[in-house]
Design an enzyme around this catalytic site. Sequence first.
Site, PDB file in Angstrom:
ATOM      1  N   SER A   1       0.772  -1.710  -0.179  1.00 46.44           N
ATOM      2  CA  SER A   1      -0.522   0.022   0.170  1.00 46.44           C
ATOM      3  C   SER A   1       1.081   1.538  -0.019  1.00 46.44           C
ATOM      4  CB  SER A   1      -0.668   0.005   1.152  1.00 46.44           C
ATOM      5  OG  SER A   1      -1.304   1.344   1.370  1.00 46.44           O
TER       6      SER A   1
ATOM      7  N   TYR B   1      -2.507  -1.171  10.819  1.00 45.12           N
ATOM      8  CA  TYR B   1      -2.472  -1.992   9.582  1.00 45.12           C
ATOM      9  C   TYR B   1      -1.241  -1.976   8.092  1.00 45.12           C
ATOM     10  CZ  TYR B   1      -3.566  -2.101   5.245  1.00 45.12           C
ATOM     11  OH  TYR B   1      -3.977  -2.511   2.959  1.00 45.12           O
TER      12      TYR B   1
ATOM     13  N   LYS C   1       1.250  -4.019   6.746  1.00 43.01           N
ATOM     14  CA  LYS C   1       2.305  -3.776   5.011  1.00 43.01           C
ATOM     15  C   LYS C   1       3.772  -3.923   5.516  1.00 43.01           C
ATOM     16  CE  LYS C   1      -1.285  -4.867   3.401  1.00 43.01           C
ATOM     17  NZ  LYS C   1      -1.886  -6.375   2.642  1.00 43.01           N
TER      18      LYS C   1
HETATM   19  P1  NAD Z   1     -10.991  -7.929   0.650  1.00 43.11           P
HETATM   20  O1  NAD Z   1     -10.934  -7.589   2.452  1.00 43.11           O
HETATM   21  O2  NAD Z   1     -12.220  -6.891   0.451  1.00 43.11           O
HETATM   22  O3  NAD Z   1     -10.603  -8.844   0.699  1.00 43.11           O
HETATM   23  C1  NAD Z   1      -9.326  -9.421   1.887  1.00 43.11           C
HETATM   24  C2  NAD Z   1      -9.184 -10.864   1.349  1.00 43.11           C
HETATM   25  O4  NAD Z   1      -9.068 -11.804   2.186  1.00 43.11           O
HETATM   26  C3  NAD Z   1     -10.886 -11.137   1.966  1.00 43.11           C
HETATM   27  O5  NAD Z   1     -11.560 -12.212   1.388  1.00 43.11           O
HETATM   28  C4  NAD Z   1     -11.136 -12.016   3.023  1.00 43.11           C
HETATM   29  O6  NAD Z   1     -11.962 -12.824   3.781  1.00 43.11           O
HETATM   30  C5  NAD Z   1      -9.192 -12.079   3.166  1.00 43.11           C
HETATM   31  N1  NAD Z   1      -8.862 -12.938   4.489  1.00 43.11           N
HETATM   32  C6  NAD Z   1      -8.510 -12.222   5.186  1.00 43.11           C
HETATM   33  N2  NAD Z   1      -7.101 -12.812   6.576  1.00 43.11           N
HETATM   34  C7  NAD Z   1      -6.874 -14.407   5.629  1.00 43.11           C
HETATM   35  C8  NAD Z   1      -6.478 -15.150   5.896  1.00 43.11           C
HETATM   36  N3  NAD Z   1      -6.242 -15.079   7.367  1.00 43.11           N
HETATM   37  N4  NAD Z   1      -6.790 -15.829   5.194  1.00 43.11           N
HETATM   38  C9  NAD Z   1      -7.776 -16.340   4.210  1.00 43.11           C
HETATM   39  N5  NAD Z   1      -7.890 -15.255   3.711  1.00 43.11           N
HETATM   40  C10 NAD Z   1      -8.105 -14.330   4.126  1.00 43.11           C
HETATM   41  O7  NAD Z   1      -9.834  -6.797   0.684  1.00 43.11           O
HETATM   42  P2  NAD Z   1      -9.075  -5.823  -0.558  1.00 43.11           P
HETATM   43  O8  NAD Z   1      -9.985  -4.410  -0.464  1.00 43.11           O
HETATM   44  O9  NAD Z   1      -9.563  -6.994  -1.584  1.00 43.11           O
HETATM   45  O10 NAD Z   1      -7.497  -5.912  -0.231  1.00 43.11           O
HETATM   46  C11 NAD Z   1      -7.206  -6.861  -0.786  1.00 43.11           C
HETATM   47  C12 NAD Z   1      -5.211  -6.578  -0.032  1.00 43.11           C
HETATM   48  O11 NAD Z   1      -4.802  -5.515  -0.407  1.00 43.11           O
HETATM   49  C13 NAD Z   1      -5.523  -6.949   0.913  1.00 43.11           C
HETATM   50  O12 NAD Z   1      -4.057  -7.242   1.998  1.00 43.11           O
HETATM   51  C14 NAD Z   1      -5.686  -5.507   1.342  1.00 43.11           C
HETATM   52  O13 NAD Z   1      -4.367  -4.520   2.717  1.00 43.11           O
HETATM   53  C15 NAD Z   1      -4.895  -4.669  -0.028  1.00 43.11           C
HETATM   54  N6  NAD Z   1      -4.501  -2.959   0.108  1.00 43.11           N
HETATM   55  C16 NAD Z   1      -6.189  -2.721   0.016  1.00 43.11           C
HETATM   56  C17 NAD Z   1      -6.879  -1.173  -0.339  1.00 43.11           C
HETATM   57  C18 NAD Z   1      -7.818  -1.230  -0.449  1.00 43.11           C
HETATM   58  O14 NAD Z   1      -7.963   0.133  -0.952  1.00 43.11           O
HETATM   59  N7  NAD Z   1      -8.902  -1.885  -1.019  1.00 43.11           N
HETATM   60  C19 NAD Z   1      -5.228  -0.142  -0.294  1.00 43.11           C
HETATM   61  C20 NAD Z   1      -4.099  -0.817  -0.375  1.00 43.11           C
HETATM   62  C21 NAD Z   1      -4.020  -1.967  -0.464  1.00 43.11           C
HETATM   63  C1  UD1 Z   2      -6.966   4.549   3.750  1.00 45.19           C
HETATM   64  C2  UD1 Z   2      -6.354   4.056   4.533  1.00 45.19           C
HETATM   65  C3  UD1 Z   2      -4.885   3.386   3.978  1.00 45.19           C
HETATM   66  C4  UD1 Z   2      -5.415   2.476   3.246  1.00 45.19           C
HETATM   67  C5  UD1 Z   2      -6.178   3.343   2.005  1.00 45.19           C
HETATM   68  C6  UD1 Z   2      -6.752   2.613   0.657  1.00 45.19           C
HETATM   69  C7  UD1 Z   2      -7.015   5.891   6.716  1.00 45.19           C
HETATM   70  C8  UD1 Z   2      -6.067   6.417   8.015  1.00 45.19           C
HETATM   71  N1  UD1 Z   2      -5.645   5.414   5.395  1.00 45.19           N
HETATM   72  O1  UD1 Z   2      -6.602   5.687   3.191  1.00 45.19           O
HETATM   73  O2  UD1 Z   2      -4.162   2.999   5.079  1.00 45.19           O
HETATM   74  O3  UD1 Z   2      -4.257   2.330   2.565  1.00 45.19           O
HETATM   75  O4  UD1 Z   2      -7.346   3.905   2.722  1.00 45.19           O
HETATM   76  O5  UD1 Z   2      -7.882   1.188   1.386  1.00 45.19           O
HETATM   77  O6  UD1 Z   2      -7.971   4.942   7.380  1.00 45.19           O
HETATM   78  N2  UD1 Z   2     -12.270  11.036   3.642  1.00 45.19           N
HETATM   79  C9  UD1 Z   2     -14.117  11.874   4.109  1.00 45.19           C
HETATM   80  N3  UD1 Z   2     -14.948  11.307   4.407  1.00 45.19           N
HETATM   81  C10 UD1 Z   2     -14.665   9.986   4.792  1.00 45.19           C
HETATM   82  C11 UD1 Z   2     -14.528   8.770   4.346  1.00 45.19           C
HETATM   83  C12 UD1 Z   2     -12.642   9.972   3.966  1.00 45.19           C
HETATM   84  O7  UD1 Z   2     -13.370  13.015   3.476  1.00 45.19           O
HETATM   85  O8  UD1 Z   2     -15.754   9.550   4.896  1.00 45.19           O
HETATM   86  C13 UD1 Z   2     -11.450  11.803   3.101  1.00 45.19           C
HETATM   87  C14 UD1 Z   2      -9.570  11.358   4.055  1.00 45.19           C
HETATM   88  O9  UD1 Z   2      -9.443  12.609   5.035  1.00 45.19           O
HETATM   89  C15 UD1 Z   2      -9.473  11.254   2.893  1.00 45.19           C
HETATM   90  C16 UD1 Z   2      -9.808  10.626   1.527  1.00 45.19           C
HETATM   91  O10 UD1 Z   2     -11.554  11.204   2.057  1.00 45.19           O
HETATM   92  O11 UD1 Z   2      -8.491  13.215   2.505  1.00 45.19           O
HETATM   93  C17 UD1 Z   2     -10.000   9.151   1.319  1.00 45.19           C
HETATM   94  O12 UD1 Z   2     -10.232   8.776   2.098  1.00 45.19           O
HETATM   95  P1  UD1 Z   2      -9.867   7.250   2.404  1.00 45.19           P
HETATM   96  O13 UD1 Z   2     -10.943   6.403   1.030  1.00 45.19           O
HETATM   97  O14 UD1 Z   2     -10.137   7.314   3.748  1.00 45.19           O
HETATM   98  O15 UD1 Z   2      -8.110   6.595   2.128  1.00 45.19           O
HETATM   99  P2  UD1 Z   2      -7.117   6.642   2.605  1.00 45.19           P
HETATM  100  O16 UD1 Z   2      -7.074   7.823   3.785  1.00 45.19           O
HETATM  101  O17 UD1 Z   2      -6.097   7.772   1.535  1.00 45.19           O
END
Ligand code: NAD
Ligand code: UD1
Length: 338
Positions: free
Chosen positions: A124, A149, A153
Amino acid sequence: MNILVTGGAGYIGSHTVVELQNAGHNVVVIDNLSNSKAKSLNRVTEITGKKVDFFEIDIRDFNALDSLLNKYKFDCCIHFAGLKAVGESVQKPLEYYDNNVCGTVTLLRALNKHNCKNIIFSSSACVYGNPEIIPITENCPKGNCTNPYGATKSMIEDIMMDLYKSDSNWNIVLLRYFNPIGAHQSGKIGENPNGIPNNLMPYITQVAVGKRDELSVFGNDYDTHDGTGVRDYIHVIDLARGHVCALNAIKENCGLEIFNLGTGHGYSVLDVVNAFEKVNGLKIPYVIKPRRAGDVPVCYADASKAEKILKWHAEFNLEDMCRDSWNWQKNNPNGYGD
Ligand code: NAD
Ligand code: UD1
């Protein structure tokens, strides 16, 4: 290629399975369904016309992984499984370190035992902390993660770097995602958050669908063009395709590589609200609230390394992301819970 996808029932995982199947790869998904429903994979099949082999396995269960790896020979693992709620990680740090860090170590041990030494990991942009350079390049030093969290990572990246130092037969691609939003254009799969969404786009779509009254905008006194926080929003389909491109790097024995996956464009909270209203013809009521603890003012990628080496760049724009997020939400007001 034969690909093991951990966490493949989740938001990014399910979209990536679609792109992998469309590109002709064979996919096996494992997931413990702690934050997803197996129904997402039925929907994947509706989109691709291909069955998804699914096993309900926790990545912390070495014996289950061992049996699976006895049965299948994988060319690469794409590792999405993990817990991802920032606020919850502050309340339950041990669960996050156990699930994300111990789970990944167990997965790596099992893959190592079966000589599957190719992995793509979901990292991330949060590993940069409050970034020293904007736009952020992969050379930007890692920063202080303000929550467990983010720390998981960063730790997993370090563990994978140590593993590579110990054995250069591994190919490891660390993908640092910026802010994935949007959904598959079919409206069949999308983000399905539990409870009150923490992230901006799911909150906006829940306001639009009438589940929440108004959006809270966290801070309008940042040093940005309109005072609200700026992020690099990337369409989940573009992100998913980035993984398909990363497989080519793995095939060419890339060693350890780190890539930012972002668009290179920064949009403020109000830019997103305005784009969402315009493209969908809806009004999103909002109120300005104080800054959210731990938020950085500005975060967007320099994505030129992925363009140069992976031949990948994001194709969808903010309007596409807003349209597709809403299309998913309006067709599935309760996510997969219907
Ligand atoms: P998500 O929660 O939708 O998907 C993660 C999946 O992993 C889920 O289906 C959950 O059931 C499964 N899981 C969790 N723990 C597990 C375990 N111990 N064994 C087997 N399965 C398990 O989340 P996502 O948004 O699809 O994210 C996927 C990956 O990308 C995650 O590692 C997340 O941290 C990373 N990531 C997500 C974002 C974002 O904004 N969505 C941003 C940066 C990184
Ligand atoms: C968040 C996580 C980050 C993660 C990323 C992707 C936090 C502090 N950080 O990032 O660790 O990798 O998601 O999943 O949660 N905002 C509002 N109102 C809301 C929600 C968000 O104003 O109800 C604003 C936030 O202040 C920010 C922007 O929208 O400026 C994006 O927020 P968000 O979607 O939560 O993502 P990040 O904070 O970038």
